[in-house]
Each structure stands twice: as C-alpha cells, then as structure tokens.
Design an enzyme around this catalytic site. Structure first.
Site, PDB file in Angstrom:
ATOM      1  N   ARG A 208       3.948  -1.774  -2.480  1.00 41.93           N
ATOM      2  CA  ARG A 208       2.773  -1.507  -1.661  1.00 41.93           C
ATOM      3  C   ARG A 208       2.710  -2.586  -0.583  1.00 41.93           C
ATOM      4  O   ARG A 208       3.113  -3.721  -0.802  1.00 41.93           O
ATOM      5  CB  ARG A 208       1.506  -1.539  -2.509  1.00 41.93           C
ATOM      6  CG  ARG A 208       1.477  -0.511  -3.643  1.00 41.93           C
ATOM      7  CD  ARG A 208       0.216  -0.684  -4.491  1.00 41.93           C
ATOM      8  NE  ARG A 208       0.166   0.293  -5.571  1.00 41.93           N
ATOM      9  CZ  ARG A 208       0.650   0.095  -6.793  1.00 41.93           C
ATOM     10  NH1 ARG A 208       1.230  -1.085  -7.085  1.00 41.93           N
ATOM     11  NH2 ARG A 208       0.566   1.018  -7.724  1.00 41.93           N
ATOM     12  N   LYS A 235      -2.135  -3.352  -8.203  1.00 39.22           N
ATOM     13  CA  LYS A 235      -3.480  -2.828  -8.382  1.00 39.22           C
ATOM     14  C   LYS A 235      -4.106  -3.389  -9.659  1.00 39.22           C
ATOM     15  O   LYS A 235      -3.480  -3.444 -10.695  1.00 39.22           O
ATOM     16  CB  LYS A 235      -3.457  -1.302  -8.462  1.00 39.22           C
ATOM     17  CG  LYS A 235      -3.321  -0.622  -7.112  1.00 39.22           C
ATOM     18  CD  LYS A 235      -3.578   0.851  -7.253  1.00 39.22           C
ATOM     19  CE  LYS A 235      -3.627   1.534  -5.896  1.00 39.22           C
ATOM     20  NZ  LYS A 235      -3.964   2.956  -6.023  1.00 39.22           N
ATOM     21  N   HIS A 319       3.409   3.041   3.278  1.00 34.82           N
ATOM     22  CA  HIS A 319       3.445   3.729   1.986  1.00 34.82           C
ATOM     23  C   HIS A 319       4.549   4.781   1.938  1.00 34.82           C
ATOM     24  O   HIS A 319       4.959   5.197   0.854  1.00 34.82           O
ATOM     25  CB  HIS A 319       2.096   4.379   1.696  1.00 34.82           C
ATOM     26  CG  HIS A 319       1.738   4.384   0.241  1.00 34.82           C
ATOM     27  ND1 HIS A 319       1.367   3.247  -0.441  1.00 34.82           N
ATOM     28  CD2 HIS A 319       1.711   5.390  -0.668  1.00 34.82           C
ATOM     29  CE1 HIS A 319       1.115   3.552  -1.700  1.00 34.82           C
ATOM     30  NE2 HIS A 319       1.312   4.835  -1.868  1.00 34.82           N
ATOM     31  N   ARG A 322       7.440   3.795  -0.073  1.00 37.94           N
ATOM     32  CA  ARG A 322       7.204   3.943  -1.511  1.00 37.94           C
ATOM     33  C   ARG A 322       7.542   5.354  -1.981  1.00 37.94           C
ATOM     34  O   ARG A 322       8.190   5.558  -3.009  1.00 37.94           O
ATOM     35  CB  ARG A 322       5.746   3.588  -1.794  1.00 37.94           C
ATOM     36  CG  ARG A 322       5.367   3.490  -3.244  1.00 37.94           C
ATOM     37  CD  ARG A 322       4.002   2.794  -3.339  1.00 37.94           C
ATOM     38  NE  ARG A 322       3.437   2.883  -4.673  1.00 37.94           N
ATOM     39  CZ  ARG A 322       3.808   2.109  -5.670  1.00 37.94           C
ATOM     40  NH1 ARG A 322       4.746   1.194  -5.498  1.00 37.94           N
ATOM     41  NH2 ARG A 322       3.239   2.230  -6.857  1.00 37.94           N
ATOM     42  N   HIS A 345       3.342   2.262 -11.461  1.00 38.22           N
ATOM     43  CA  HIS A 345       2.158   3.068 -11.725  1.00 38.22           C
ATOM     44  C   HIS A 345       1.571   2.671 -13.073  1.00 38.22           C
ATOM     45  O   HIS A 345       2.279   2.185 -13.957  1.00 38.22           O
ATOM     46  CB  HIS A 345       2.522   4.562 -11.752  1.00 38.22           C
ATOM     47  CG  HIS A 345       2.812   5.111 -10.391  1.00 38.22           C
ATOM     48  ND1 HIS A 345       3.690   6.148 -10.159  1.00 38.22           N
ATOM     49  CD2 HIS A 345       2.343   4.762  -9.161  1.00 38.22           C
ATOM     50  CE1 HIS A 345       3.746   6.417  -8.872  1.00 38.22           C
ATOM     51  NE2 HIS A 345       2.937   5.589  -8.248  1.00 38.22           N
ATOM     52  N   TYR A 354       2.000  12.813  -8.858  1.00 38.78           N
ATOM     53  CA  TYR A 354       2.429  12.676  -7.470  1.00 38.78           C
ATOM     54  C   TYR A 354       3.702  13.466  -7.179  1.00 38.78           C
ATOM     55  O   TYR A 354       3.885  14.004  -6.083  1.00 38.78           O
ATOM     56  CB  TYR A 354       2.667  11.204  -7.125  1.00 38.78           C
ATOM     57  CG  TYR A 354       1.424  10.468  -6.713  1.00 38.78           C
ATOM     58  CD1 TYR A 354       0.826  10.714  -5.485  1.00 38.78           C
ATOM     59  CD2 TYR A 354       0.837   9.530  -7.554  1.00 38.78           C
ATOM     60  CE1 TYR A 354      -0.318  10.049  -5.096  1.00 38.78           C
ATOM     61  CE2 TYR A 354      -0.310   8.855  -7.182  1.00 38.78           C
ATOM     62  CZ  TYR A 354      -0.886   9.122  -5.954  1.00 38.78           C
ATOM     63  OH  TYR A 354      -2.023   8.456  -5.577  1.00 38.78           O
TER      64      TYR A 354
END
Length: 378
Positions: A208, A235, A319, A322, A345, A354
């Site tokens: 990211r 995250k 992004h 990614r 993730h 996704y």
C-alpha cells in the site's frame, strides 16, 4: 492523551461533546493512512486503531450530520438516544439527500433533492458504531451497541461485494524513472532515483502507498545492504512482510547510495523540495509520482497506436500495483491463501472477495480443460 480525550462520558454528556471526545481519542491514539477492519469486538478495535487525518475528518462530518439530526428530533444527551433513534436516522438517510442547509431543504420541497449514494449512507452510519461503542463501554447510553448493530444494518442498503479492477500490464511503467532523460543536477538525480525506488517497491511487493511511505531507512537496509524482506505495519497496525525482488533491491540501493546512506531513523522516501525541508514524502506526492509516470507513458503509447492500453494507464494509481501483483500471482497458479499472505489481507476471504471473478474464470478454464466429455456416437 490530550485533556479532551481523557474526559469520561455519562448519560448527561451532550452528544456533540461526546463526539468531540471520541474524535480526540482517535487522534491521540495515532494517525495512519488507512482505516482498519479487524476481526475484533468494537471496543477493542477502537482502542487499537490508528486513523488517517482524512479518515478522522470524514468521521467528524458523519458525526456532525448525526448530531444535527438528533437535535432536531429532541435528542440532546447520550442518555436520550435509543436503538429506535438509530434506525430512524438510517431511514432518513435512505429517503432523501441529508443536507441540513436551507438551500437543500428548499430543493427537496420542490422535488429537486437527490438521494444519497449507497456508499455515502454507509459512510455516514458506520462511524456511529465506533462512537457509540465508547459511550457503551462507559455506561453512557441506555442500550448495547451489539444489539443496535443488526437492527440498523437491516435498514442500510446492500453494497455490492468489492471487486478488484483488472489492471494494465505495469512491467513497462515500473522502469519509467530508471534512466535520466537529459542532464541532471544533483537534486534532480535524487528525485528521479527516489521516484524509481518507489515504483519498483510497489511493483515488487504490492505494498500500500501508506506502507511504503511510512518506511524508515533502517526498515529497508542493514549495514548498507537492502533487505530482501521488509517488515511493515499495515492496516490496523498489523505487522506484515514486503518481499523485495532483485530489480527493486537495485533501485533502492541506487537511491540510498545517492543519499549517502542516511541514518536508520531517517524517512526512506523524503521530499527534496526545499520548502519541505527533507521531511517524509506525503501521500499526495506519492500519488503524483505514480500518475505522472502513467500519463507520460500513456502519451507515448498513443503515438504508437496503442490507444486502449494508454486509456488503462491513465487510470493507474499506486493501488493499481497492488492489484497487478494479485492478478499476476493468481495467473501464475499461486494459491489464493498465499496471495492473501503476500498482500497482507486480514483473511483469505478478503482476497477471495476482491479476486472472486478472476478465480471463477480460472476455474472455468481448468474445468473446460480437464472435465470429461461423453463418448462420441458410434
């Protein structure tokens, strides 16, 4: 914590004041570039999250809209709120464009108001659960957030599952900054090598942009040698690993050498603009580095007659790298669980959501190749 963040909530606390206390707690806990969706209970999540300034700003907007609605409906204090109020608020968001200005009210009266988008409604409601979780933990509201959540969720519009867009081939774009286009001064060389290092890092690791820009020199290199595996906090401050391939190692090494190997505590990606004073590169600048390269390459492709490929490149963001890593690994036969770990993730189900459409196409190809056909007619 600052003084505001330390204040406790009671049923008599005005809702607006309670919201300010919650936002102060989020800001004092730390700032990250990404919001987190951990598999934790709401109270634990709010105590562990670190938020971006833009995230906190969006939460502030959501709370301001809710506070205005509550005051118009006679709810001034936390103790005045009920689950029914939250349900009614969610319904009000679905019925109309919830803008409290006089102009918007006049437009609605004339039948000119537009309904809020489904994602906007969720963006207005979602922060309330975190806010009320703090009030719940201190006994300031007369209901439990766990009981309110399913009631409100039934009112909210259903959102489509997230689907990663199919990215263009970025193998040409990643080398955009590798070579000088003319004579360069020292600062221009540093900027170009920094930009090249960023593109190679994104392309190699699927990082990211917030993860990449948060790195310090000591995270990336030891004893003047670039590491093949870089530990990063993503995250929700979850720790993960960025895998650095040889081409990225070389780009990072060239950049550090040009900077004369700064101290380990220094930011890895720095702004060389004199006004920035050598501080950490901003998220906006990181985006600009990527999009400038993508648009310049798209212009070249137009001259080559590759209009469709150029159009895809114009949509590239940090992004996109990614997504490229994810699709490329799946195309090479890497298992979904392994792709999930590489992309960091929180669970394989996130990866599946996704890339489910891609997985279906891949499964269909396997099915068509290996499934049995009936015997031919004799």
């Amino acid at each position: 914590m600052n003084e505001l963040a330390e204040q406790l909530l009671t049923p008599d606390t005005p809702i607006a004041d309670a919201g300010a206390i919650w936002l102060a707690r989020l800001a004092s806990a730390g700032l990250d570039s990404d919001d987190a969706e951990d598999d934790l209970d709401e109270r634990a999540r709010e105590s562990q999250r670190h938020h971006a300034r833009q995230t906190i700003a969006s939460y502030e907007t959501a709370l301001r809209i809710f506070v205005r609605w509550a005051e118009r409906n006679g709810r001034q204090r936390l103790g005045d709120l009920s689950i029914g109020d939250l349900v009614a608020y969610a319904r009000s968001l679905r019925k109309r464009s919830y803008d409290l200005s006089q102009r918007a009210a006049a437009a609605r009266a004339n039948g000119q108001g537009e309904r809020l988008a489904e994602r906007t409604i969720h963006a207005y409601v979602r922060p309330l659960f975190g806010f009320l979780a703090l009030a719940d933990s201190q006994g300031a509201i007369p209901f439990r957030v766990a009981a309110a959540r399913p009631e409100v969720s039934r009112i909210l519009p259903r959102l489509p599952d997230p689907v990663a867009p199919t990215p263009p081939d970025l193998r040409r774009l990643v080398r955009f900054y590798d070579k000088p286009t003319g004579e360069e001064r020292e600062r221009q060389t540093l900027i170009r090598l920094r930009n090249a290092a960023l593109l190679h890092l994104l392309f190699s690791s699927g990082a990211r942009i917030s993860e990449a820009l948060s790195l310090d020199v000591g995270d990336v290199a030891r004893d003047r040698r670039v590491l093949g595996r870089v530990v990063v906090r993503g995250k929700g401050r979850r720790e993960g690993t960025l895998f650095i391939r040889r081409h990225a190692e070389q780009a990072l090494q060239r950049y550090l050498t040009a900077r004369q190997w700064p101290a380990a505590r220094e930011p890895f990606f720095v702004a060389f603009d004199p006004r920035a004073g050598g501080g950490r590169l901003s998220r906006i600048s990181g985006w600009r580095i990527v999009t400038t390269a993508a648009n310049a390459l798209a212009d070249r492709l137009v001259w080559e007659g590759k209009v469709d490929e150029a159009e895809l490149l114009r949509r590239v963001t940090p992004h996109t790298f990614r997504h490229f890593v994810g699709y490329h690994l799946l195309n090479e036969g890497v298992a979904l669980a392994e792709v999930s770990q590489i992309l960091r993730h929180r669970s394989v189900e996130v990866t599946r959501s996704y890339y489910a459409s891609y997985a279906d196409v891949q499964l269909q190809e396997v099915h068509d190749q290996f499934s049995a056909d009936p015997w031919p007619d004799e």
